[in-house]
Design an enzyme around this catalytic site. Structure first.
Site, PDB file in Angstrom:
ATOM      1  N   GLU A 239       0.820  -1.221   0.000  1.00  0.00           N
ATOM      2  CA  GLU A 239       0.000   0.000   0.000  1.00  0.00           C
ATOM      3  C   GLU A 239       0.858   1.276   0.000  1.00  0.00           C
ATOM      4  O   GLU A 239       0.859   2.044   0.974  1.00  0.00           O
ATOM      5  CB  GLU A 239      -0.975  -0.037   1.181  1.00  0.00           C
ATOM      6  CG  GLU A 239      -1.911  -1.235   1.073  1.00  0.00           C
ATOM      7  CD  GLU A 239      -2.982  -1.287   2.146  1.00  0.00           C
ATOM      8  OE1 GLU A 239      -2.891  -0.523   3.127  1.00  0.00           O
ATOM      9  OE2 GLU A 239      -3.916  -2.102   1.995  1.00  0.00           O
ATOM     10  N   GLU A 342      -4.393  -8.852  -1.403  1.00  0.00           N
ATOM     11  CA  GLU A 342      -4.973  -8.683  -0.065  1.00  0.00           C
ATOM     12  C   GLU A 342      -6.392  -8.158  -0.121  1.00  0.00           C
ATOM     13  O   GLU A 342      -6.697  -7.227  -0.862  1.00  0.00           O
ATOM     14  CB  GLU A 342      -4.142  -7.717   0.783  1.00  0.00           C
ATOM     15  CG  GLU A 342      -4.655  -7.597   2.218  1.00  0.00           C
ATOM     16  CD  GLU A 342      -3.901  -6.542   3.017  1.00  0.00           C
ATOM     17  OE1 GLU A 342      -2.677  -6.448   2.856  1.00  0.00           O
ATOM     18  OE2 GLU A 342      -4.549  -5.811   3.791  1.00  0.00           O
TER      19      GLU A 342
END
Length: 491
Positions: A239, A342
């Site tokens: 991220e 994810e």
């Protein structure tokens, strides 16, 4: 898991199905190969709300000649002659939290969990896994593999991981028959390498440490391999556009491109690790186009990037997930690979293990992602405790299976069964084939496995049930789609 809820034996399934013709080539480049379902039998496995059905065989149907198509009927059209991407695998993350929770279980429940995830006969056959480099939010504390300030990395050691995480990964590998493909992601470099001198709260990688951080990945990969854990791939940063209260580090697109092109890529090659698959982005679908263009349009950076990884957290405010962005990346860069790395339902609530939307979130995403060209799909933690952790910043989440560490009991959410409708029946090296529904109430995708079996997943996320005709050429079977259900039809 209660005996009545155990997934059916794959060996039993294959024995009952008989032989199926294998397809060769891709529909876009190879001659059309006629395939017939005549004489074939389809086994339907169902998971449905307001019922006890959990990956339960509910029907065995014989294909018969299709009646003339009618506007008044619902269809799922399947064409094995139209082929697309090849499956790498489906699985979940083996984090510190999963490993620490696993270690607290009695031996019998440890064995049960390994079978439930990694056995193809008694479980759902996971073949893909992710793990963390350094600590992440789902660790009990923040840690790195070096002493603070060690710019030469002379102190590098994975001793921390040898206590819980590596033993779990080894057991998962063995339970999968050594078919587990593992990739790793960092949440943050050590604090001394960052602009904010903190592993948490974002910050950026200081240019002075680009070389040391690139070498850090190679030391991790080599150390894991020496510990008997082969690492198939890495993502550059978990991220990279998020400043989190937990371990995080931000990269603008040009920063990630520069790090890959001038440091990480060359270092991996120089250290003899050019076989390791490097993935960029590893964040949500919303900005995936910009990241892909920035990196893949630069040939000196693109040559090091095997593909692009992504998550599903772009919009949980009631909006629509950005599946079209993934499909566009696939169309623009067909030589690059897509991997979902994810996703998890957040806002953990121990009274909500049975919430049906938990599983439907997986079914919806997996169908759309595979239809967009994705080659592998990885859930977040495979196991969490009764609090949705451990998590050192209180960012508690759901997992497909939770453990009550006070009693040793395993708790299966419907997410486990929804994922299983894909992972159990769609195996590595399967080729996606055409599957399309005639009504929007049904979501569908389909694959043909290397052994010739075809698995068609059909999800009905609505409160209205009904019948549809699964049609292959001139042959069809009539299937009942229960309200809020998912089914896999195998033939």
């Amino acid at each position: 898991m209660r005996p009545s809820q155990r997934p059916p034996s794959r060996n039993t399934l294959l024995a009952s199905l008989g032989s199926v013709l294998l397809l060769m080539g891709c529909a876009n480049t190879a001659p059309r190969i006629e395939w017939t379902a005549a004489g074939k039998r389809a086994v339907v496995y169902t998971t449905a709300d307001s019922s006890t059905l959990r990956l339960t065989p509910t029907d065995t149907l014989a294909f018969a000649a299709q009646e003339p198509t009618s506007e008044g009927r619902v269809y799922v059209f399947v064409d094995p002659g139209k082929t697309f991407q090849t499956m790498i695998g489906i699985g979940g993350a083996l984090t510190d939290a999963s490993a620490e929770t696993f270690a607290k279980l009695p031996a019998a429940q440890q064995d049960e969990l390994l079978r439930a995830y990694y056995s193809t006969d008694q479980g759902i056959g996971y073949t893909l896994a992710r793990t963390n480099i350094n600590s992440c939010d789902f660790s009990s504390d923040s840690y790195t593999y070096v002493t603070e300030g060690d710019s030469t990395l002379g102190s590098f050691s994975i001793a921390h991981d040898l206590k819980y995480r590596i033993p779990l990964i080894r057991k998962a590998m063995a339970a999968s028959g050594n078919r587990l493909t593992l990739f790793a992601s960092p949440w943050s470099p050590p604090a001394y390498m960052k602009s904010n001198h903190d592993m948490l709260h974002g910050g950026t990688l200081l240019p002075a440490y680009y070389r040391a951080w690139a070498l850090y990945y190679t030391k991790f990969i080599k150390s894991y391999r020496q510990a008997g854990v082969p690492v198939w791939g890495i993502t550059i940063q978990n991220e990279p556009m998020a400043t989190q209260t937990w371990e995080s580090c931000t990269y603008q697109a040009d920063d990630e491109k520069n790090f890959l092109k001038n440091y990480l890529g060359p270092t991996m090659v120089r250290e003899g690790l050019s076989d390791v698959h490097i993935m960029v982005w590893d964040h949500n679908r919303d900005l995936i186009i910009q990241r892909a263009q920035t990196i893949f349009d630069d040939p000196d950076a693109a040559k090091y990037a095997w593909g692009i990884a992504y998550h599903w957290y772009e919009d949980w405010s009631g909006g629509t997930q950005m599946y079209d962005n993934v499909a566009l990346v696939h169309r623009l860069y067909p030589d690059k690979h897509l991997l979902f790395t994810e996703g998890t339902p957040a806002n953990f609530d121990s009274t909500a293990y049975g919430r049906w939307s938990l599983g439907e979130a997986y079914g919806r995403s997996m169908i759309h992602d595979f239809n967009s060209g994705t080659e592998g799909w990885t859930d977040w933690n495979v196991l969490l405790d009764e609090k949705g952790g451990p998590n050192h910043v209180g960012n508690f989440c759901f997992a497909p299976i939770h453990a009550d560490t006070r009693s040793g009991k395993l708790i299966y959410t419907n997410s486990y069964y929804y994922i299983g409708h894909f992972s159990k029946f769609i195996r590595p090296s399967a080729r996606r084939i055409m599957a399309v529904a005639s009504r929007s109430m049904l979501l569908t995708t389909a694959f043909q496995n290397p052994d010739g079996t075809i698995a068609v997943v059909v999800m009905n996320p609505t409160a209205k049930g009904g019948e549809y005709y699964l049609t292959v050429g001139t042959q069809a079977v009539k299937v009942n789609a229960r309200p809020h259900s998912i089914a896999t039809v195998v033939f």
